[in-house]
Design an enzyme around this catalytic site. Structure first.
Site, mmCIF file in Angstrom:
data_model
loop_
_atom_site.group_PDB
_atom_site.id
_atom_site.type_symbol
_atom_site.label_atom_id
_atom_site.label_comp_id
_atom_site.label_asym_id
_atom_site.label_seq_id
_atom_site.Cartn_x
_atom_site.Cartn_y
_atom_site.Cartn_z
ATOM 1 N N CYS A 2 -8.438 22.816 28.170
ATOM 2 C CA CYS A 2 -8.579 24.219 27.807
ATOM 3 C C CYS A 2 -7.524 24.564 26.760
ATOM 4 O O CYS A 2 -6.669 23.754 26.433
ATOM 5 C CB CYS A 2 -8.360 25.103 29.023
ATOM 6 S SG CYS A 2 -9.342 24.601 30.434
ATOM 7 N N ARG A 28 -10.734 23.550 21.666
ATOM 8 C CA ARG A 28 -10.231 22.897 22.875
ATOM 9 C C ARG A 28 -11.116 23.161 24.098
ATOM 10 O O ARG A 28 -10.912 22.574 25.160
ATOM 11 C CB ARG A 28 -8.804 23.390 23.185
ATOM 12 C CG ARG A 28 -7.786 23.051 22.131
ATOM 13 C CD ARG A 28 -6.426 23.561 22.529
ATOM 14 N NE ARG A 28 -5.959 22.939 23.744
ATOM 15 C CZ ARG A 28 -5.255 21.809 23.798
ATOM 16 N NH1 ARG A 28 -4.930 21.192 22.685
ATOM 17 N NH2 ARG A 28 -4.876 21.316 24.950
ATOM 18 N N TRP A 75 -12.527 24.844 29.274
ATOM 19 C CA TRP A 75 -13.404 23.666 29.363
ATOM 20 C C TRP A 75 -13.371 23.287 30.831
ATOM 21 O O TRP A 75 -12.412 22.696 31.313
ATOM 22 C CB TRP A 75 -12.857 22.547 28.476
ATOM 23 C CG TRP A 75 -13.703 21.319 28.469
ATOM 24 C CD1 TRP A 75 -13.547 20.205 29.237
ATOM 25 C CD2 TRP A 75 -14.830 21.070 27.630
ATOM 26 N NE1 TRP A 75 -14.521 19.283 28.930
ATOM 27 C CE2 TRP A 75 -15.313 19.784 27.959
ATOM 28 C CE3 TRP A 75 -15.494 21.810 26.649
ATOM 29 C CZ2 TRP A 75 -16.425 19.223 27.329
ATOM 30 C CZ3 TRP A 75 -16.584 21.244 26.029
ATOM 31 C CH2 TRP A 75 -17.042 19.975 26.357
ATOM 32 N N ASN A 101 -3.922 25.152 31.508
ATOM 33 C CA ASN A 101 -4.641 23.996 30.972
ATOM 34 C C ASN A 101 -4.147 22.778 31.746
ATOM 35 O O ASN A 101 -2.950 22.535 31.812
ATOM 36 C CB ASN A 101 -4.319 23.849 29.478
ATOM 37 C CG ASN A 101 -4.736 22.482 28.933
ATOM 38 O OD1 ASN A 101 -4.076 21.931 28.073
ATOM 39 N ND2 ASN A 101 -5.823 21.936 29.414
ATOM 40 N N GLY A 102 -5.082 22.037 32.339
ATOM 41 C CA GLY A 102 -4.692 20.845 33.097
ATOM 42 C C GLY A 102 -5.462 20.778 34.392
ATOM 43 O O GLY A 102 -6.461 21.473 34.576
ATOM 44 N N GLU A 479 -19.193 -2.030 21.393
ATOM 45 C CA GLU A 479 -18.668 -0.723 21.003
ATOM 46 C C GLU A 479 -17.942 -0.817 19.659
ATOM 47 O O GLU A 479 -18.009 0.103 18.844
ATOM 48 C CB GLU A 479 -17.768 -0.163 22.114
ATOM 49 C CG GLU A 479 -17.108 1.167 21.823
ATOM 50 C CD GLU A 479 -18.071 2.323 21.516
ATOM 51 O OE1 GLU A 479 -19.301 2.173 21.664
ATOM 52 O OE2 GLU A 479 -17.566 3.386 21.092
ATOM 53 N N LYS A 483 -18.942 1.512 16.551
ATOM 54 C CA LYS A 483 -17.959 2.381 15.879
ATOM 55 C C LYS A 483 -17.895 2.063 14.396
ATOM 56 O O LYS A 483 -17.987 2.943 13.543
ATOM 57 C CB LYS A 483 -16.584 2.145 16.470
ATOM 58 C CG LYS A 483 -15.883 3.072 17.422
ATOM 59 C CD LYS A 483 -16.322 4.436 17.629
ATOM 60 C CE LYS A 483 -17.667 4.519 18.203
ATOM 61 N NZ LYS A 483 -18.247 5.406 18.956
ATOM 62 N N GLU A 486 -21.191 2.982 12.518
ATOM 63 C CA GLU A 486 -21.545 4.404 12.342
ATOM 64 C C GLU A 486 -20.560 5.139 11.441
ATOM 65 O O GLU A 486 -20.925 6.106 10.798
ATOM 66 C CB GLU A 486 -21.753 5.114 13.688
ATOM 67 C CG GLU A 486 -20.559 5.237 14.570
ATOM 68 C CD GLU A 486 -20.883 5.852 15.948
ATOM 69 O OE1 GLU A 486 -21.938 6.468 16.112
ATOM 70 O OE2 GLU A 486 -20.037 5.711 16.847
ATOM 71 N N HIS A 502 -26.938 -19.547 19.400
ATOM 72 C CA HIS A 502 -28.403 -19.600 19.538
ATOM 73 C C HIS A 502 -29.082 -18.737 18.480
ATOM 74 O O HIS A 502 -29.938 -17.911 18.793
ATOM 75 C CB HIS A 502 -28.810 -19.152 20.942
ATOM 76 C CG HIS A 502 -28.261 -20.033 22.029
ATOM 77 N ND1 HIS A 502 -28.667 -21.320 22.231
ATOM 78 C CD2 HIS A 502 -27.298 -19.794 22.957
ATOM 79 C CE1 HIS A 502 -27.999 -21.854 23.243
ATOM 80 N NE2 HIS A 502 -27.146 -20.942 23.707
ATOM 81 N N LYS A 601 -23.845 14.832 17.376
ATOM 82 C CA LYS A 601 -23.000 14.611 18.553
ATOM 83 C C LYS A 601 -23.845 14.482 19.811
ATOM 84 O O LYS A 601 -23.582 13.672 20.675
ATOM 85 C CB LYS A 601 -22.015 15.779 18.677
ATOM 86 C CG LYS A 601 -20.965 15.616 19.750
ATOM 87 C CD LYS A 601 -19.907 14.621 19.332
ATOM 88 C CE LYS A 601 -18.992 14.221 20.451
ATOM 89 N NZ LYS A 601 -18.332 12.935 20.191
HETATM 90 C C1 G6P Z 1 -25.425 10.404 20.156
HETATM 91 C C2 G6P Z 1 -23.992 10.374 19.662
HETATM 92 C C3 G6P Z 1 -23.256 9.170 20.267
HETATM 93 C C4 G6P Z 1 -23.368 9.202 21.780
HETATM 94 C C5 G6P Z 1 -24.825 9.263 22.231
HETATM 95 C C6 G6P Z 1 -24.945 9.512 23.730
HETATM 96 O O1 G6P Z 1 -26.134 9.350 19.610
HETATM 97 O O2 G6P Z 1 -23.938 10.293 18.245
HETATM 98 O O3 G6P Z 1 -21.887 9.209 19.884
HETATM 99 O O4 G6P Z 1 -22.736 8.076 22.321
HETATM 100 O O5 G6P Z 1 -25.494 10.344 21.592
HETATM 101 O O6 G6P Z 1 -24.397 10.751 24.026
HETATM 102 P P1 G6P Z 1 -23.994 11.225 25.469
HETATM 103 O O7 G6P Z 1 -23.574 12.655 25.307
HETATM 104 O O8 G6P Z 1 -25.219 11.083 26.330
HETATM 105 O O9 G6P Z 1 -22.898 10.345 25.951
#
Ligand code: G6P
Length: 606
Positions: A2, A28, A75, A101-102, A479, A483, A486, A502, A601
């Site tokens: 938060c 935040r 949050w 916050n916490g 991952e 990363k 993208e 293979h 996102k």
């Molecule tokens: C989108 C975002 C990714 C994320 C995926 C799943 O593709 O660009 O960064 O990992 O959705 O999102 P979620 O909110 O379900 O973890």
């Protein structure tokens, strides 16, 4: 995560200062907001669920009276985002208002005690106990500062607090442990806030508070004490040269970089997953005949790592499945004895929700791990655990990935205990490793940053990059690929290292960059074999291994050594160099790392 702000101003303009500060803290958290001020020894409160602008339109924050006040943008972590759970929280008599916050870990214990002493609670938040505890201490005759200090000393967990009270109407009391808190010094106006962005329009003179600091501000005075000893301390005033934009990113040029660097903190918050919910999830998982870990994108990679954790630590077989493939692949086979653990940062990803709906229709049990209270996933799950990462602004998931893994690891440990699959000493060792995570993360960040920044210059023109690992490191490789791809738009490949021979090895030619993730675990010996295969075909070998591993260092053309860690937890730490690599490749190639092209996102279409 938060955002809080307190402001003590001469001249009664506090409401608009708080409101503007709150807007700057909105990144935040933004599920509810509120404000409290004091005028003529009476506390005024306005708060509600929703975005700050919507609440302001309904309630008008700007006309709140007085020259001392506090505000909060939330949050949610404990209690849904409702009006009553929004901060400020108050004591029984509305004489103490608090923003926080916490996460207070021992709030249930304190709450029970206070209820026995006839305190009446209105919200489901962990925060409210603090107001009642101060009220309780005042009843026993302590002065306000003492009542406040003894209340805070009883708290376990993380907190940045700002408190006003009609018992001491000229002051804002504050305390900090593990959640950020900074004081802003103006002319006839002082602030205390989660970050500098909240007050940078008014002042750039700041004091960064440390854990264990507590005290109060007035418009002209700042008093800081060490909570434990009660001794007053003098702290350095720093004159910042940040712009408003920089302040919002805590001085970093992009949110993505800020969020990568924030991970020691977010891991600590993820480690505060509530035990009773972990137990509940473990109960369902233990009883299931089939367990599927369902997710998309980065969350799916967390599930791949999660399945190694469940298998290694709890001896539970859990199949990670890409959400959009779930119904086609497993839809007909699931039933009442199936458990779906859906992992979704946003809790709103359409592919995940479709899989979950299908599973529910077939009477399967749905469990969730998410970052957003009140999201659809929290509403359709039988039980869920929160990852407590706060909002992530960078589109590419970084801090939320390592937090998801940390929750999965706690779940694996709870399951292991329940199933009696580990000896006591192994349980203790694993728990100790979990507790070391924030410190290990800090070291991984320090070790990785500079070498990776220079490496990104060298790799900026790469046509393609390969990532290989075995066991849990296969999840890290996946991952890392996601990363880097993208953010840099460089096509990348990730494979289990043993499978690379293979087929994929045919793409290798002289100088092709191949990253191996090779911590010192049970897979290391075989990984060496795979490295030699790649090397023999001319690949340039980049290796992220364990500090002090001279053999791997000798084989590699480029080497980075990270701290040693339990093999089930290694993705949490070993992903860090690749987060930096993705970020710096984007910078080198002139892309905006916070907003990669074509991505969103949260993807709410199937
Ligand atoms: C989108 C975002 C990714 C994320 C995926 C799943 O593709 O660009 O960064 O990992 O959705 O999102 P979620 O909110 O379900 O973890």
């Amino acid at each position: 995560m938060c955002g809080i702000i307190g402001c003590a101003a001469e001249g009664g303009e506090v409401a608009s200062l708080l409101h503007r500060g709150l807007k700057r803290l909105e990144y935040r958290g933004y599920d509810s907001a509120g404000m409290a001020t004091i005028s003529e020894a009476r506390i005024y409160v306005k708060k509600d669920s929703g975005k700050i602008d919507e609440i302001h339109q309904r309630l008008n924050f700007d006309n709140m009276p007085g020259s001392i006040g506090i505000a909060h943008t939330r949050w949610a972590t404990h209690g849904a985002p409702t009006q009553v759970n929004a901060h400020p929280q108050l004591d029984c008599e509305d004489k103490i208002a608090i923003v926080h916050n916490g996460i207070i870990e021992n709030f249930l214990e304190l709450k029970e005690e206070l209820i026995e002493r006839k305190h009446v609670f209105r919200s489901r938040t962990d925060t409210e106990v603090i107001a009642h505890q101060i009220e309780e201490n005042l009843r026993s005759g302590k002065d306000f500062l003492q009542a406040f200090f003894s209340a805070v000393k009883r708290l376990k967990g993380s907190y940045a607090l700002a408190i006003i009270s009609s018992h001491e109407p000229g002051k804002i009391f504050f305390a900090r442990n593990e959640s950020p808190l900074v004081i802003g010094l103006g002319d006839g106006v002082n602030f205390v806030a989660s970050d500098v962005a909240a007050f940078i329009e008014r002042t750039r003179r700041v004091i960064f508070l440390d854990n264990g600091d507590a005290g109060y501000i007035t418009p002209r005075e700042i008093r800081i004490y060490k909570l434990e000893s009660g001794i007053e301390v003098k702290k350095r005033i720093i004159e910042l040269e940040w712009t408003i934009e920089m302040a919002e990113k805590s001085g970093y040029p992009h949110f993505t970089l800020k969020e990568i660097n924030e991970q020691p903190y977010t891991l600590r918050e993820a480690l505060r997953a509530q035990e009773k919910y972990l137990d509940l999830l473990a109960e369902f998982l233990d009883r299931a005949r089939n367990v599927f870990l369902v997710a998309a994108g980065t969350s799916h990679n967390a599930c791949v790592a999660g399945s190694y954790m469940f298998s290694k630590v709890a001896m539970l077989n859990a199949t990670p499945v890409i959400a959009s493939e779930f119904i086609e692949n497993y839809g007909k086979s699931i039933g009442i004895d199936t458990v779906i653990l859906a992992v979704s940062q946003s809790g709103e990803t359409a592919d995940v929700l479709a899989a979950v709906d299908h599973a529910r229709m077939r009477a399967a049990t749905v469990l969730g791990i998410t970052n957003v209270v009140g999201s659809t996933l929290t509403r359709v799950s039988r039980a869920y655990v929160l990852q407590n990462s706060g909002p992530e602004i960078g589109v590419a998931a970084t801090k939320t990935f390592t937090a998801q893994l940390t929750v999965l690891a706690q779940l694996a440990l709870t399951l292991a205990r329940k199933r009696g699959k580990l000896a006591q000493y192994e349980i203790d060792e694993f728990r100790e490793e979990l507790e070391r995570l924030p410190e290990l993360m800090k070291r991984a960040i320090e070790i990785s940053h500079d070498p990776i920044k220079s490496l990104a210059k060298k790799l900026a023109d790469a046509k393609s990059i390969f990532f290989l690992g075995r066991g849990a490191s296969y999840a890290t490789a996946r991952e890392a690929r996601l990363k880097v791809m993208e953010l840099s738009y460089i096509p990348c490949i990730a494979y289990p290292a043993g499978e690379s021979k293979h087929g994929p090895i045919s793409v290798i030619e002289e100088g092709y960059p191949v990253f191996f993730i090779a911590p010192n675990d049970s897979t290391r010996k075989n990984v060496i074999g795979n490295m030699m295969e790649m090397k023999a075909r001319g690949a340039e070998i980049y290796c992220v291994g364990t500090e002090g591993d001279q053999e791997l260092r000798g084989i590699s053309d480029w080497w980075l050594g990270l701290p040693s860690i339990h093999e089930a937890l290694s993705p949490i730490i070993y992903i860090v160099p690749f987060q930096f690599l993705a970020y710096y490749l984007a910078i080198e190639r002139g892309h905006d790392p916070d907003k990669p092209r074509n991505l969103a996102k949260s993807v709410t279409v199937q």
